[in-house]
Design a protein around this motif. Structure first.
Motif, PDB file in Angstrom:
ATOM      1  N   LEU A 180      27.552  25.525 -18.043  1.00  0.00           N
ATOM      2  CA  LEU A 180      28.989  25.296 -18.239  1.00  0.00           C
ATOM      3  C   LEU A 180      29.853  26.466 -17.790  1.00  0.00           C
ATOM      4  O   LEU A 180      31.034  26.297 -17.515  1.00  0.00           O
ATOM      5  CB  LEU A 180      29.286  25.021 -19.718  1.00  0.00           C
ATOM      6  CG  LEU A 180      28.680  23.767 -20.307  1.00  0.00           C
ATOM      7  CD1 LEU A 180      29.044  23.656 -21.785  1.00  0.00           C
ATOM      8  CD2 LEU A 180      29.151  22.547 -19.559  1.00  0.00           C
ATOM      9  N   ARG A 181      29.273  27.646 -17.728  1.00  0.00           N
ATOM     10  CA  ARG A 181      30.055  28.848 -17.422  1.00  0.00           C
ATOM     11  C   ARG A 181      30.901  28.715 -16.163  1.00  0.00           C
ATOM     12  O   ARG A 181      32.103  29.020 -16.198  1.00  0.00           O
ATOM     13  CB  ARG A 181      29.138  30.054 -17.331  1.00  0.00           C
ATOM     14  CG  ARG A 181      29.900  31.352 -17.220  1.00  0.00           C
ATOM     15  CD  ARG A 181      28.948  32.527 -17.372  1.00  0.00           C
ATOM     16  NE  ARG A 181      29.696  33.751 -17.385  1.00  0.00           N
ATOM     17  CZ  ARG A 181      29.475  34.751 -16.546  1.00  0.00           C
ATOM     18  NH1 ARG A 181      28.511  34.683 -15.655  1.00  0.00           N
ATOM     19  NH2 ARG A 181      30.202  35.842 -16.617  1.00  0.00           N
ATOM     20  N   PRO A 182      30.364  28.260 -15.025  1.00  0.00           N
ATOM     21  CA  PRO A 182      31.204  28.144 -13.827  1.00  0.00           C
ATOM     22  C   PRO A 182      32.360  27.154 -14.013  1.00  0.00           C
ATOM     23  O   PRO A 182      33.456  27.383 -13.516  1.00  0.00           O
ATOM     24  CB  PRO A 182      30.245  27.645 -12.740  1.00  0.00           C
ATOM     25  CG  PRO A 182      28.881  27.884 -13.245  1.00  0.00           C
ATOM     26  CD  PRO A 182      28.955  27.925 -14.729  1.00  0.00           C
ATOM     27  N   VAL A 183      32.114  26.087 -14.750  1.00  0.00           N
ATOM     28  CA  VAL A 183      33.168  25.090 -14.992  1.00  0.00           C
ATOM     29  C   VAL A 183      34.291  25.713 -15.817  1.00  0.00           C
ATOM     30  O   VAL A 183      35.480  25.558 -15.506  1.00  0.00           O
ATOM     31  CB  VAL A 183      32.583  23.852 -15.713  1.00  0.00           C
ATOM     32  CG1 VAL A 183      33.679  22.875 -16.101  1.00  0.00           C
ATOM     33  CG2 VAL A 183      31.534  23.182 -14.853  1.00  0.00           C
ATOM     34  N   VAL A 184      33.920  26.429 -16.854  1.00  0.00           N
ATOM     35  CA  VAL A 184      34.912  27.075 -17.717  1.00  0.00           C
ATOM     36  C   VAL A 184      35.700  28.122 -16.929  1.00  0.00           C
ATOM     37  O   VAL A 184      36.925  28.223 -17.072  1.00  0.00           O
ATOM     38  CB  VAL A 184      34.225  27.681 -18.963  1.00  0.00           C
ATOM     39  CG1 VAL A 184      35.189  28.540 -19.767  1.00  0.00           C
ATOM     40  CG2 VAL A 184      33.642  26.567 -19.835  1.00  0.00           C
ATOM     41  N   LEU A 185      35.017  28.874 -16.078  1.00  0.00           N
ATOM     42  CA  LEU A 185      35.710  29.877 -15.266  1.00  0.00           C
ATOM     43  C   LEU A 185      36.690  29.235 -14.281  1.00  0.00           C
ATOM     44  O   LEU A 185      37.781  29.762 -14.059  1.00  0.00           O
ATOM     45  CB  LEU A 185      34.704  30.763 -14.527  1.00  0.00           C
ATOM     46  CG  LEU A 185      33.954  31.761 -15.408  1.00  0.00           C
ATOM     47  CD1 LEU A 185      32.836  32.437 -14.622  1.00  0.00           C
ATOM     48  CD2 LEU A 185      34.913  32.793 -15.986  1.00  0.00           C
ATOM     49  N   VAL A 186      36.316  28.103 -13.701  1.00  0.00           N
ATOM     50  CA  VAL A 186      37.229  27.394 -12.792  1.00  0.00           C
ATOM     51  C   VAL A 186      38.490  26.960 -13.542  1.00  0.00           C
ATOM     52  O   VAL A 186      39.606  27.140 -13.054  1.00  0.00           O
ATOM     53  CB  VAL A 186      36.525  26.179 -12.137  1.00  0.00           C
ATOM     54  CG1 VAL A 186      37.530  25.251 -11.476  1.00  0.00           C
ATOM     55  CG2 VAL A 186      35.500  26.660 -11.131  1.00  0.00           C
ATOM     56  N   PHE A 187      38.321  26.418 -14.733  1.00  0.00           N
ATOM     57  CA  PHE A 187      39.486  26.028 -15.531  1.00  0.00           C
ATOM     58  C   PHE A 187      40.324  27.247 -15.912  1.00  0.00           C
ATOM     59  O   PHE A 187      41.557  27.185 -15.911  1.00  0.00           O
ATOM     60  CB  PHE A 187      39.062  25.271 -16.798  1.00  0.00           C
ATOM     61  CG  PHE A 187      38.868  23.803 -16.590  1.00  0.00           C
ATOM     62  CD1 PHE A 187      39.949  22.958 -16.370  1.00  0.00           C
ATOM     63  CD2 PHE A 187      37.598  23.248 -16.634  1.00  0.00           C
ATOM     64  CE1 PHE A 187      39.770  21.597 -16.193  1.00  0.00           C
ATOM     65  CE2 PHE A 187      37.412  21.890 -16.459  1.00  0.00           C
ATOM     66  CZ  PHE A 187      38.497  21.059 -16.230  1.00  0.00           C
ATOM     67  N   ALA A 188      39.680  28.377 -16.231  1.00  0.00           N
ATOM     68  CA  ALA A 188      40.422  29.594 -16.589  1.00  0.00           C
ATOM     69  C   ALA A 188      41.289  30.061 -15.418  1.00  0.00           C
ATOM     70  O   ALA A 188      42.479  30.361 -15.592  1.00  0.00           O
ATOM     71  CB  ALA A 188      39.458  30.698 -17.015  1.00  0.00           C
ATOM     72  N   VAL A 189      40.707  30.095 -14.226  1.00  0.00           N
ATOM     73  CA  VAL A 189      41.464  30.487 -13.033  1.00  0.00           C
ATOM     74  C   VAL A 189      42.588  29.481 -12.779  1.00  0.00           C
ATOM     75  O   VAL A 189      43.717  29.856 -12.449  1.00  0.00           O
ATOM     76  CB  VAL A 189      40.534  30.613 -11.808  1.00  0.00           C
ATOM     77  CG1 VAL A 189      41.324  30.772 -10.519  1.00  0.00           C
ATOM     78  CG2 VAL A 189      39.573  31.782 -11.997  1.00  0.00           C
ATOM     79  N   GLY A 190      42.292  28.212 -12.968  1.00  0.00           N
ATOM     80  CA  GLY A 190      43.306  27.174 -12.783  1.00  0.00           C
ATOM     81  C   GLY A 190      44.486  27.343 -13.724  1.00  0.00           C
ATOM     82  O   GLY A 190      45.643  27.160 -13.323  1.00  0.00           O
TER      83      GLY A 190
END
Length: 151
Positions: A92-102
């Motif tokens: 899940l980490r990459p998904v969460v990071l993408v949302f954080a950057v978004g």
């Protein structure tokens, strides 16, 4: 706090953002004067778009509702990710990071086009996601059914 808790906080903040966006932005009343004049002009001027008669007001309201739907969906996704954080954290980490950057990007857009309320909310959501992400890297990955059956 654990990553799951940060994801749940992000979910609640995102749902609050969706509700306030809808109540204040999409269905909020215009102040008398220039705001009312602009809204009236947006409603009065219609044009044909792909065979449908629409106005700028229709597009304005429709896009506002699209944002409401997307924010609500994201709130649900963040809540569900919180439930998966313990067993699927590494994935899940990459998904969460993408949302954080978004959400940081949304805050930049909001700063340039809207006002401080959404900027603060979006930065808080980004911060929750950003704090959750490093903790997800240490979470174990669950074994797939195929892995369990081959033992």
């Amino acid at each position: 706090m654990r990553p799951a808790a940060w994801l749940r906080v992000a979910a609640v903040l995102t749902l609050i953002h969706a509700v306030l966006h809808t109540v204040g932005g999409v269905y909020g009343a215009q102040d008398p004067g220039p705001q009312t004049v602009a809204a009236t002009a947006m409603k009065a001027n219609t044009f044909v778009v792909f065979g449908n008669v629409r106005s700028f007001w229709t597009f304005y309201r429709g896009m506002g509702l699209v944002v409401t739907v997307l924010l609500t969906l994201e709130a649900v996704v963040f809540w569900l990710l919180g439930g998966l954080a313990k067993t699927e954290g590494v994935r899940l980490r990459p998904v969460v990071l993408v949302f954080a950057v978004g959400y940081v990007a949304l805050a930049v857009v909001s700063w340039g086009h809207f006002f401080l309320g959404p900027v603060i909310t979006e930065l808080l959501i980004a911060a929750c996601l950003g704090v959750a992400a490093p903790g997800l890297a240490g979470q174990r990955v669950s074994k797939s059914a195929a892995e369990l059956l081959t033992r």
